[in-house]
Motif scaffolding. Structure first.
Motif, short mmCIF file in Angstrom:
data_model
loop_
_atom_site.label_atom_id
_atom_site.label_comp_id
_atom_site.label_asym_id
_atom_site.label_seq_id
_atom_site.Cartn_x
_atom_site.Cartn_y
_atom_site.Cartn_z
N ALA A 55 0.95 -1.06 0.10
CA ALA A 55 0.07 -0.23 0.11
C ALA A 55 0.86 1.16 0.17
O ALA A 55 0.50 2.35 -0.74
N PHE A 56 2.03 1.19 0.52
CA PHE A 56 2.79 2.36 0.92
C PHE A 56 4.25 2.05 1.19
O PHE A 56 4.53 1.01 2.02
N SER A 57 5.29 2.42 0.58
CA SER A 57 6.62 2.19 0.93
C SER A 57 7.75 3.44 0.90
O SER A 57 7.55 4.03 0.02
N ASN A 58 8.17 3.70 1.92
CA ASN A 58 9.09 4.73 2.01
C ASN A 58 10.41 4.43 0.91
O ASN A 58 11.09 5.38 0.45
N TYR A 59 10.72 3.27 0.88
CA TYR A 59 11.70 2.89 -0.22
C TYR A 59 11.43 3.18 -1.62
O TYR A 59 11.81 3.99 -2.50
N ARG A 60 10.10 3.02 -1.81
CA ARG A 60 9.66 3.34 -3.39
C ARG A 60 9.00 4.64 -3.19
O ARG A 60 9.37 5.52 -4.32
N ASP A 61 8.21 5.22 -2.34
CA ASP A 61 7.65 6.25 -2.45
C ASP A 61 8.23 7.75 -1.53
O ASP A 61 7.75 8.75 -1.61
N GLY A 62 9.33 7.46 -1.17
CA GLY A 62 9.94 8.35 -0.27
C GLY A 62 9.19 8.89 1.03
O GLY A 62 8.53 7.94 1.58
N VAL A 63 9.56 10.00 1.48
CA VAL A 63 9.04 10.54 3.04
C VAL A 63 8.26 11.57 2.65
O VAL A 63 7.85 12.47 3.56
N ALA A 64 7.71 12.21 1.47
CA ALA A 64 6.95 13.31 1.51
C ALA A 64 5.51 12.62 1.98
O ALA A 64 4.90 11.99 1.28
N TYR A 65 4.83 13.61 2.77
CA TYR A 65 3.72 13.01 3.53
C TYR A 65 2.28 13.35 2.31
O TYR A 65 1.55 12.36 2.39
N SER A 66 2.54 14.24 1.63
CA SER A 66 1.52 14.56 0.67
C SER A 66 1.42 13.25 -0.22
O SER A 66 0.36 12.89 -0.63
N LYS A 67 2.36 12.50 -0.38
CA LYS A 67 2.44 11.40 -1.31
C LYS A 67 1.71 10.30 -0.69
O LYS A 67 0.80 9.54 -1.22
N PHE A 68 1.98 10.23 0.70
CA PHE A 68 1.46 9.11 1.33
C PHE A 68 -0.14 9.38 1.61
O PHE A 68 -0.85 8.11 1.53
N GLN A 69 -0.54 10.52 1.64
CA GLN A 69 -2.15 11.20 1.68
C GLN A 69 -2.70 10.43 0.38
O GLN A 69 -4.01 10.43 0.66
N LYS A 70 -1.98 10.30 -0.62
CA LYS A 70 -2.81 9.75 -1.96
C LYS A 70 -2.74 8.41 -1.90
O LYS A 70 -3.40 7.80 -3.10
N SER A 71 -2.27 7.78 -1.14
CA SER A 71 -1.93 6.30 -1.41
C SER A 71 -3.02 5.46 -0.50
O SER A 71 -3.85 6.11 0.02
N GLU A 72 -3.20 4.24 -0.82
CA GLU A 72 -4.34 3.41 -0.12
C GLU A 72 -4.02 3.17 1.33
O GLU A 72 -4.85 3.09 1.99
N ALA A 73 -2.71 3.52 1.66
CA ALA A 73 -2.30 3.26 3.18
C ALA A 73 -2.89 4.35 4.08
O ALA A 73 -3.15 3.99 5.18
N ARG A 74 -3.38 5.39 3.60
CA ARG A 74 -3.70 6.49 4.20
C ARG A 74 -5.04 5.88 5.23
O ARG A 74 -5.35 6.15 6.29
N ASP A 75 -5.97 5.36 4.57
CA ASP A 75 -7.25 4.89 5.19
C ASP A 75 -6.98 3.45 5.64
O ASP A 75 -7.84 3.02 6.78
N LYS A 76 -6.32 2.67 4.99
CA LYS A 76 -6.12 1.27 5.39
C LYS A 76 -5.55 1.32 6.91
O LYS A 76 -5.97 0.42 7.75
N PHE A 77 -4.69 2.14 7.13
CA PHE A 77 -3.98 2.10 8.49
C PHE A 77 -4.25 3.08 9.47
O PHE A 77 -3.60 3.43 10.61
N ARG A 78 -5.50 3.91 9.08
CA ARG A 78 -5.69 4.98 10.00
C ARG A 78 -6.32 4.33 11.25
O ARG A 78 -6.96 3.23 11.29
#
Length: 274
Positions: A201-224
């Protein structure tokens, strides 16, 4: 007249003796009642505990949870620093306070609980008048101190995994440990990890540490998860050759914790690097 006077004095003496006796008996009764009350007062701090967990039957007075990331091995230096941090955390758990320790696994949302128990207090603090210090010390050593020392000794024995679902681990601990506690119970979570989230759903290795990118990922709601009233402190392992800075990673997790209503209590970089 003389006889009558002697009889009067005799009767007066008997009355005085009865009065003195009554007063003495009253004082003894007061002393007994006072001693009983004093012992009851001293024993007032003694609380019945569950035999398995050593937690008060009325419920733990506080909750400290620790999530240990063993999905990758760590250096001996980092392990020693972590062990020292771990021992300080355990030492701060108050009498009657609970501690739950979880090991993060690569299975999403399935961290393994390796310890659950409360600090029953050592025999050094026991009252010899109202309890058995030797029994309390034995209970503390076998049920609380020794198991935690064994966990501390295994901190460097991580195994490399294919995933590092840190958010899912925190979510699980929140639901299992914190959510059912009465309002006002102090709640603290320590996360010992390299803090590199790595799931489909989200990976810092792949997606970095920009929180804005995380917010657009599936992980935002999945791990809320609602971390209301939970103070979260991170003990971070350092990894080499990352494409982002430790400061950027710390800021990423600060945003994630605060956006889930938790209190961010710091990001400590442990010594050593793997």
């Amino acid at each position: 007249m003389a006889r009558s006077s002697r009889r009067s004095r005799r009767r007066g003496g008997n009355s005085a003796g009865l009065i003195v006796g009554a007063i003495a008996l009253g004082l003894v009764s007061v002393a007994i009642i006072g001693a009983f009350g004093w012992l009851k007062y001293r024993a007032g701090g003694t609380v019945a505990v569950d035999k398995a967990s050593l937690c008060p039957v009325t419920g733990a007075t506080s909750e400290t949870a620790i999530l240990l990331d063993v999905t990758d091995p760590i250096s001996d230096t980092t392990a020693l620093d972590l062990k020292n941090q771990f021992q300080q955390i355990v030492a701060r758990v108050p009498i009657g306070g609970a501690i739950d320790i979880y090991s993060l696994t690569e299975k999403e949302g399935k961290p393994e609980r390796t310890f659950h128990g409360c600090n029953p207090g050592s025999g050094e603090l026991a009252d010899e008048w109202t309890s058995n210090p030797r029994l309390i010390q034995d209970r503390w050593e076998k049920g609380f101190q020794k198991p935690l020392e064994e966990i501390a000794d295994r901190l460097a024995s991580g195994k490399a995994g294919d995933a590092s679902p840190i958010m899912a681990g925190i979510q699980r601990i929140n639901l299992e440990v914190f959510s059912s506690l009465p309002a006002g119970t102090p709640k603290v979570l320590f996360v010992a990890s390299d803090m590199i989230e790595h799931t489909p759903a989200f990976s810092n290795y792949r997606d970095g540490v920009a929180y804005s990118k995380f917010q657009k990922s599936e992980a935002r709601d999945k791990f809320r998860t609602s971390l209301d009233g939970v103070s979260v402190k991170i003990l971070a392992f350092q990894r080499p050759n990352l494409k982002f800075s430790a400061e950027g990673l710390a800021e990423f997790w600060k945003e994630w914790i605060t956006n889930n209503n938790g209190h961010f209590d710091g990001f400590i970089r442990l010594e050593g690097k793997r």
